[in-house]
Structure formats: structure tokens, C-alpha cells
Write a protein that holds these residues in place. Structure first.
Motif, PDB file in Angstrom:
ATOM      1  N   PHE A  35       0.922  -1.215  -0.070  1.00 58.21           N
ATOM      2  CA  PHE A  35       0.065  -0.079   0.212  1.00 58.21           C
ATOM      3  C   PHE A  35       0.934   1.256   0.015  1.00 58.21           C
ATOM      4  O   PHE A  35       0.404   2.376  -0.325  1.00 58.21           O
ATOM      5  N   VAL A  36       2.155   1.058   0.516  1.00 60.84           N
ATOM      6  CA  VAL A  36       3.017   2.226   0.716  1.00 60.84           C
ATOM      7  C   VAL A  36       3.032   2.998  -0.700  1.00 60.84           C
ATOM      8  O   VAL A  36       2.713   4.347  -0.680  1.00 60.84           O
ATOM      9  N   PRO A  37       3.324   2.418  -1.588  1.00 55.57           N
ATOM     10  CA  PRO A  37       3.630   3.299  -2.886  1.00 55.57           C
ATOM     11  C   PRO A  37       2.505   3.866  -3.493  1.00 55.57           C
ATOM     12  O   PRO A  37       2.393   5.076  -4.194  1.00 55.57           O
ATOM     13  N   LEU A  38       1.255   3.086  -3.499  1.00 56.50           N
ATOM     14  CA  LEU A  38       0.180   3.467  -3.859  1.00 56.50           C
ATOM     15  C   LEU A  38      -0.271   4.468  -3.062  1.00 56.50           C
ATOM     16  O   LEU A  38      -0.711   5.685  -3.739  1.00 56.50           O
ATOM     17  N   VAL A  39      -0.386   4.710  -1.929  1.00 57.14           N
ATOM     18  CA  VAL A  39      -0.755   5.805  -1.158  1.00 57.14           C
ATOM     19  C   VAL A  39       0.054   7.027  -1.465  1.00 57.14           C
ATOM     20  O   VAL A  39      -0.274   8.361  -1.470  1.00 57.14           O
ATOM     21  N   LEU A  40       1.375   7.035  -1.665  1.00 59.96           N
ATOM     22  CA  LEU A  40       2.301   7.881  -1.925  1.00 59.96           C
ATOM     23  C   LEU A  40       2.038   8.331  -3.391  1.00 59.96           C
ATOM     24  O   LEU A  40       2.153   9.825  -3.559  1.00 59.96           O
ATOM     25  N   TYR A  41       1.694   7.656  -4.300  1.00 61.03           N
ATOM     26  CA  TYR A  41       1.346   8.167  -5.619  1.00 61.03           C
ATOM     27  C   TYR A  41       0.426   8.844  -5.663  1.00 61.03           C
ATOM     28  O   TYR A  41       0.190   9.836  -6.289  1.00 61.03           O
ATOM     29  N   VAL A  42      -0.819   8.262  -5.369  1.00 55.92           N
ATOM     30  CA  VAL A  42      -2.175   8.795  -5.168  1.00 55.92           C
ATOM     31  C   VAL A  42      -2.378   9.877  -4.427  1.00 55.92           C
ATOM     32  O   VAL A  42      -2.766  10.931  -4.691  1.00 55.92           O
ATOM     33  N   GLY A  43      -2.031   9.691  -3.169  1.00 55.60           N
ATOM     34  CA  GLY A  43      -2.562  10.587  -2.079  1.00 55.60           C
ATOM     35  C   GLY A  43      -1.450  11.868  -1.940  1.00 55.60           C
ATOM     36  O   GLY A  43      -1.928  12.882  -1.552  1.00 55.60           O
ATOM     37  N   SER A  44      -0.227  11.548  -2.092  1.00 57.59           N
ATOM     38  CA  SER A  44       0.788  12.592  -1.951  1.00 57.59           C
ATOM     39  C   SER A  44       1.490  13.280  -3.423  1.00 57.59           C
ATOM     40  O   SER A  44       2.307  13.846  -3.020  1.00 57.59           O
ATOM     41  N   GLY A  45       1.014  12.624  -4.546  1.00 55.29           N
ATOM     42  CA  GLY A  45       1.589  13.036  -5.437  1.00 55.29           C
ATOM     43  C   GLY A  45       3.114  12.706  -6.014  1.00 55.29           C
ATOM     44  O   GLY A  45       3.671  13.286  -6.965  1.00 55.29           O
ATOM     45  N   TRP A  46       3.553  11.627  -5.417  1.00 55.72           N
ATOM     46  CA  TRP A  46       4.992  11.193  -5.576  1.00 55.72           C
ATOM     47  C   TRP A  46       5.051  10.565  -6.967  1.00 55.72           C
ATOM     48  O   TRP A  46       3.974  10.113  -7.532  1.00 55.72           O
ATOM     49  N   ARG A  47       6.335  10.700  -7.647  1.00 58.36           N
ATOM     50  CA  ARG A  47       6.352   9.876  -8.959  1.00 58.36           C
ATOM     51  C   ARG A  47       6.590   8.376  -8.587  1.00 58.36           C
ATOM     52  O   ARG A  47       6.775   8.131  -7.502  1.00 58.36           O
ATOM     53  N   GLU A  48       6.543   7.810  -9.654  1.00 62.61           N
ATOM     54  CA  GLU A  48       6.523   6.012  -9.850  1.00 62.61           C
ATOM     55  C   GLU A  48       7.827   5.556  -8.838  1.00 62.61           C
ATOM     56  O   GLU A  48       7.606   4.804  -7.823  1.00 62.61           O
ATOM     57  N   VAL A  49       9.038   6.044  -9.441  1.00 61.15           N
ATOM     58  CA  VAL A  49      10.065   5.347  -8.549  1.00 61.15           C
ATOM     59  C   VAL A  49      10.358   5.624  -7.309  1.00 61.15           C
ATOM     60  O   VAL A  49      10.440   4.875  -6.550  1.00 61.15           O
ATOM     61  N   PRO A  50      10.295   6.808  -6.872  1.00 57.62           N
ATOM     62  CA  PRO A  50      10.554   7.125  -5.288  1.00 57.62           C
ATOM     63  C   PRO A  50       9.327   6.569  -4.564  1.00 57.62           C
ATOM     64  O   PRO A  50       9.704   5.871  -3.542  1.00 57.62           O
ATOM     65  N   ALA A  51       8.134   6.428  -5.197  1.00 55.61           N
ATOM     66  CA  ALA A  51       6.976   5.710  -4.244  1.00 55.61           C
ATOM     67  C   ALA A  51       7.282   4.077  -4.185  1.00 55.61           C
ATOM     68  O   ALA A  51       7.256   3.655  -3.288  1.00 55.61           O
ATOM     69  N   PHE A  52       7.917   3.692  -5.101  1.00 56.55           N
ATOM     70  CA  PHE A  52       8.328   2.041  -5.143  1.00 56.55           C
ATOM     71  C   PHE A  52       9.296   1.988  -4.189  1.00 56.55           C
ATOM     72  O   PHE A  52       9.559   1.008  -3.358  1.00 56.55           O
ATOM     73  N   LEU A  53      10.552   2.924  -4.374  1.00 58.09           N
ATOM     74  CA  LEU A  53      11.577   2.745  -3.534  1.00 58.09           C
ATOM     75  C   LEU A  53      11.405   2.968  -1.928  1.00 58.09           C
ATOM     76  O   LEU A  53      11.900   2.252  -1.116  1.00 58.09           O
ATOM     77  N   ALA A  54      10.451   3.839  -1.564  1.00 56.05           N
ATOM     78  CA  ALA A  54       9.950   4.028  -0.439  1.00 56.05           C
ATOM     79  C   ALA A  54       9.157   2.738  -0.012  1.00 56.05           C
ATOM     80  O   ALA A  54       9.375   2.350   1.255  1.00 56.05           O
ATOM     81  N   GLY A  55       8.305   2.088  -0.656  1.00 56.65           N
ATOM     82  CA  GLY A  55       7.750   0.836  -0.276  1.00 56.65           C
ATOM     83  C   GLY A  55       8.862  -0.003  -0.013  1.00 56.65           C
ATOM     84  O   GLY A  55       8.553  -0.913   1.002  1.00 56.65           O
ATOM     85  N   ALA A  56       9.747  -0.159  -0.898  1.00 55.12           N
ATOM     86  CA  ALA A  56      10.801  -1.179  -0.667  1.00 55.12           C
ATOM     87  C   ALA A  56      11.657  -1.075   0.539  1.00 55.12           C
ATOM     88  O   ALA A  56      11.773  -2.034   1.373  1.00 55.12           O
ATOM     89  N   LEU A  57      12.004   0.276   1.015  1.00 53.74           N
ATOM     90  CA  LEU A  57      12.697   0.351   2.022  1.00 53.74           C
ATOM     91  C   LEU A  57      12.215   0.146   3.460  1.00 53.74           C
ATOM     92  O   LEU A  57      12.302   0.032   4.325  1.00 53.74           O
ATOM     93  N   TYR A  58      10.625   0.594   3.211  1.00 53.63           N
ATOM     94  CA  TYR A  58       9.687   0.229   4.265  1.00 53.63           C
ATOM     95  C   TYR A  58       9.657  -1.147   4.843  1.00 53.63           C
ATOM     96  O   TYR A  58       9.634  -1.550   5.892  1.00 53.63           O
TER      97      TYR A  58
END
Length: 421
Positions: free
Chosen positions: A232-255
Motif C-alpha cells: 500500500f505504501v507506493p500506492l498511497v504516496l503516488y495517489v495521495g501525496s503526488g509522488w512519482r513512480e520510482v520514489p514511491a516504489f523505492l519508499a515501499g521497498a525501504l519500508y
């Protein structure tokens, strides 16, 4: 005459892909070159503008696919995906269809972030044996898994990146809320149809029980429960916070890594990146070909030749829009003329270039038709793998699911017509 030759090129390569004489990975670049030759584009120009520039046109999309595959590898290597699936099976108790429903829900959630055949194999290798071991018929097992995958894939942000590139929506701009609204509506329709299909199929197999039994206790320690939220982390960051795809996926991986293997964060992340690129390679090569074909179809000579034909398509009114795309949605199969991963990329790009439909209405049509393609297309590598693993014919899956998926497509098009036309 030029228009006739261009249609002949479309028909030739569609036939070659339909007959499996030429894979889409090679057919799309070859089609792009053939189109440039037919319209008389100078060699030096089409080698640069079509082939070289086209190869990198969708680079953001295949980088996003690789980032999603990296997150998938993180969830595999840390045991997050396995633990979520195992807990879902335990929740279902000893009732096969309850277990199947729980596993389908988990599969759908996972594929909001996961991409690639590697992720299909990883999740399928865990989910499919559990279903079959509880007595769910093999064909139904395969169908339920593909339906769950397609439900989650509606929200896959790597796929949304491809849509943005195809429709030339600015990557820097926030995701239009209309797209999110449509995706939620399409997912609700898909979920309703899937639940109805599963219930109907279970009633035809009376040995399957529909209701819950007490859950079995867990026998194996798993990952911390907050790690279950990783997809859910990348989806929330992408849709809810306007993050781009790669940072959102990287944040999910680090989490996910920090909650499960914080001491090996560098090694886990690095190995997941490498394996993710391997998993994404087939999709990346296909996107290279799609980019070449897009550039070929945007040549001025091509647009002039085909614009009169595309302008005659009966899609302008809401009713004709819904009827046209619903009736012809099976043309997304076998890399056909409505398949966005095959010949359809040309059809859709011409519709966009000629202004036959507003961009968001065209996106709604593509997303609705993709549901038919994701579940029913026998040329999908994931369909072939699932069918082989479960021991059923891939064509049987197509026959069993096509009516239900056309119904989903119809519902999505109705929502699209209401929102965008």
C-alpha cells in the motif's frame, strides 16, 4: 492507396502475432519500420525519429515497471508476500471457497504494486497449490487467480505510468482525480462480477462449501504485521501525496526491508534491484517496440492517410462509444487491434492524435478493455504460466472468462461515458 497499404501492414502483423509466427517483441519494431517505409519516410529520418527516438519514448514507463518488479523482489526475499498469503489461508479455516476468497483478496492487493511474470510466478506458486489442495477444481483455481490479479492491476501505478505516456499526460502534473474516480468505479464493477462469478462457479461444484469455519492457529512465526502494509505504501504516496513512480516504489521497498531485515538493508535492496531488472526485461523490450510504433504512427504522412478512416469510427456519442468498444473488446485478444500491448497501440494513438475522443474517455476505454485482455488473452505469458501450472488448457480459461470480462468492460465503459462524454 497509402491508407490501404497501412491497413495491410496492420493486418499482416496482427495475423503473424495471432498465429504465433512472430512474437510481439519483434513484431512491433518490424511494424514500425514497415509503416515508415510505406509512407515514404526518408531512411535517415525514420531510423532516428522512429527507431532510435521511439526506443526511449516510453523509458519512464519501463523504468517504473522495473521499480515495481524491485518491490516485488523485496516482498519475496523478506517473506512479506508469503506471510500475507499464509495468514489469509489460515483465516479461511477449512472452507475451500472462503480460503479462495481470502487468497484472491490478498492477490489483488499485492498486484496493486507488483509487476512482471516473476511476481506472477512467486504469488501463484504460493496461492495456487493451497487452492487446489483444498479441492477447488483446477480450472476454477486458475480463473480465480487471474481474476484477482486483474482486479488489483487496475490500481497498478506502473501501468498507470504507461497510460500517461500513451495519452501524453504531463508526468509532472498531479494524477487527474477523474482517473482515480474511474479506477475506483471500474474496480467496484470488477469486484462485483468476480464475486458473482466465484459464487456461481462454487454452486456448480457442490463439494465446495461457501461459508467460514474457525480459523486455524498460526504455526510459524512471520513478519511483523505492519510489514503487511508494504504494497500500500507506493500506492498511497503516488495517489495521495503526488509522488512519482520510482520514489514511491523505492519508499515501499525501504519500508518493507526496515521492518523485516534492517541489518541487511543494503544487500537486500541491491539484490532486489538486480532481480527486478531481470523480471522487468520482457516488459521493457515490449515497451521499446510500442514506443517505436507510436513514433511511426505520429509521422505526418501516416496521420494524413489514416485520419479520415479513424474519424469515421462510431465512438463520439455515449451510446455508440459503449456499444463499439464493448462489442469489439474481444479484439484485444491475440495481440489484436484493440490490445494496447500489440496492434492496438496504433489504433489508440491515432484516435488521440485525430481528436476522435477526449483523452480521458479514451483512457477509460483502454482500461476497460485491458480487463478483458488481462484475464482472457491466451497469448499472455501469465495466462500460459497459470494454465501450465494448474494443468488446464489456456484456451479453456479464455472461453470460461470472456463473457464475464465483457460484462466488466461494459460496466467500465458506462462509467467512462458518464464521466468523460
Amino acid at each position: 492507396m497509402t491508407a490501404v497499404l497501412l491497413l495491410a501492414v496492420f493486418a499482416l502483423f496482427a495475423t503473424l502475432m495471432f498465429l504465433r509466427r512472430l512474437p510481439a517483441l519483434l513484431a512491433l519494431p518490424a511494424m514500425a519500420a514497415a509503416i515508415a517505409i510505406v509512407v515514404g519516410d526518408p531512411l535517415a529520418h525514420w531510423l532516428t525519429a522512429v527507431m532510435a527516438d521511439g526506443a526511449v519514448r516510453l523509458a519512464p514507463a519501463y523504468v517504473a515497471v522495473a521499480a515495481g518488479a524491485m518491490l516485488g523482489r523485496v516482498m519475496m526475499s523478506t517473506g512479506i508476500a508469503e506471510d500475507v498469503i499464509r495468514r489469509a489461508a489460515e483465516f479461511g479455516g477449512d472452507r475451500p471457497m472462503v480460503v479462495a476468497g481470502a487468497l484472491m483478496a490478498v492477490t489483488a492487493v499485492l498486484f496493486t504494486s507488483l509487476t512482471g511474470l516473476g511476481a506472477i510466478i512467486m504469488v501463484g506458486s504460493l496461492v495456487l497449490p493451497i487452492m487446489m489442495s483444498l479441492g477447488v477444481p483446477r480450472r476454477l483455481t486458475a480463473i480465480l487467480f487471474l481474476l484477482a490479479f486483474a482486479t488489483g492491476f487496475i490500481f497498478n501505478i506502473a501501468l498507470w505510468r504507461l497510460y500517461r505516456e500513451l495519452l501524453q499526460l504531463s508526468p509532472a502534473a498531479p494524477l487527474p482525480r477523474e482517473i482515480v474516480t474511474f479506477a475506483v468505479g471500474l474496480a467496484a464493477i470488477m469486484t462485483t462480477v468476480v464475486a458473482g462469478y466465484a459464487t456461481w462457479a462454487a454452486r456448480r461444484a457442490p463439494e465446495l462449501r461457501l461459508w467460514s469455519a474457525p480459523a486455524r492457529p498460526s504455526r510459524k512465526p512471520g513478519v511483523p504485521w505492519p510489514a503487511w502494509l508494504t504494497p500500500f505504501v507506493p500506492l498511497v504516496l503516488y495517489v495521495g501525496s503526488g509522488w512519482r513512480e520510482v520514489p514511491a516504489f523505492l519508499a515501499g521497498a525501504l519500508y518493507g526491508i526496515l521492518l523485516t531485515r534492517p541489518r541487511t538493508i543494503v544487500q537486500t535492496l541491491l539484490s532486489s534491484m538486480i532481480r527486478g531488472v531481470e523480471d522487468a526485461a520482457p516488459a521493457a523490450i515490449l515497451l521499446v517496440g510500442i514506443g517505436m510504433l507510436l513514433n511511426a504512427l505520429l509521422l505526418p504522412e501516416v496521420r494524413v492517410a489514416l485520419a479520415p478512416l479513424v474519424a469515421q469510427l462510431p465512438v463520439q456519442s455515449p451510446i455508440s462509444y459503449v456499444v463499439f468498444f464493448t462489442v469489439l473488446s474481444p479484439l484485444a485478444l491475440y495481440r489484436g487491434p484493440l490490445n494496447p500491448y500489440g496492434v492496438g497501440v496504433g489504433v489508440y494513438s491515432l484516435m488521440l492524435a485525430t481528436g476522435v475522443l477526449p483523452a480521458l474517455a479514451l483512457l477509460a476505454a483502454i482500461m476497460s478493455i485491458v480487463q478483458v485482455q488481462n484475464v482472457c488473452d491466451p497469448t499472455n505469458t501469465h495466462n500460459v504460466w497459470v494454465a501450465t501450472y494448474t494443468g488446464v488448457r489456456v484456451e479453456d480459461i479464455t472461453i470460461a472468462t470472456l463473457p464475464a470480462m465483457m460484462l466488466v468492460c461494459l460496466g467500465g465503459l458506462l462509467v467512462g461515458a458518464w464521466l468523460f462524454l
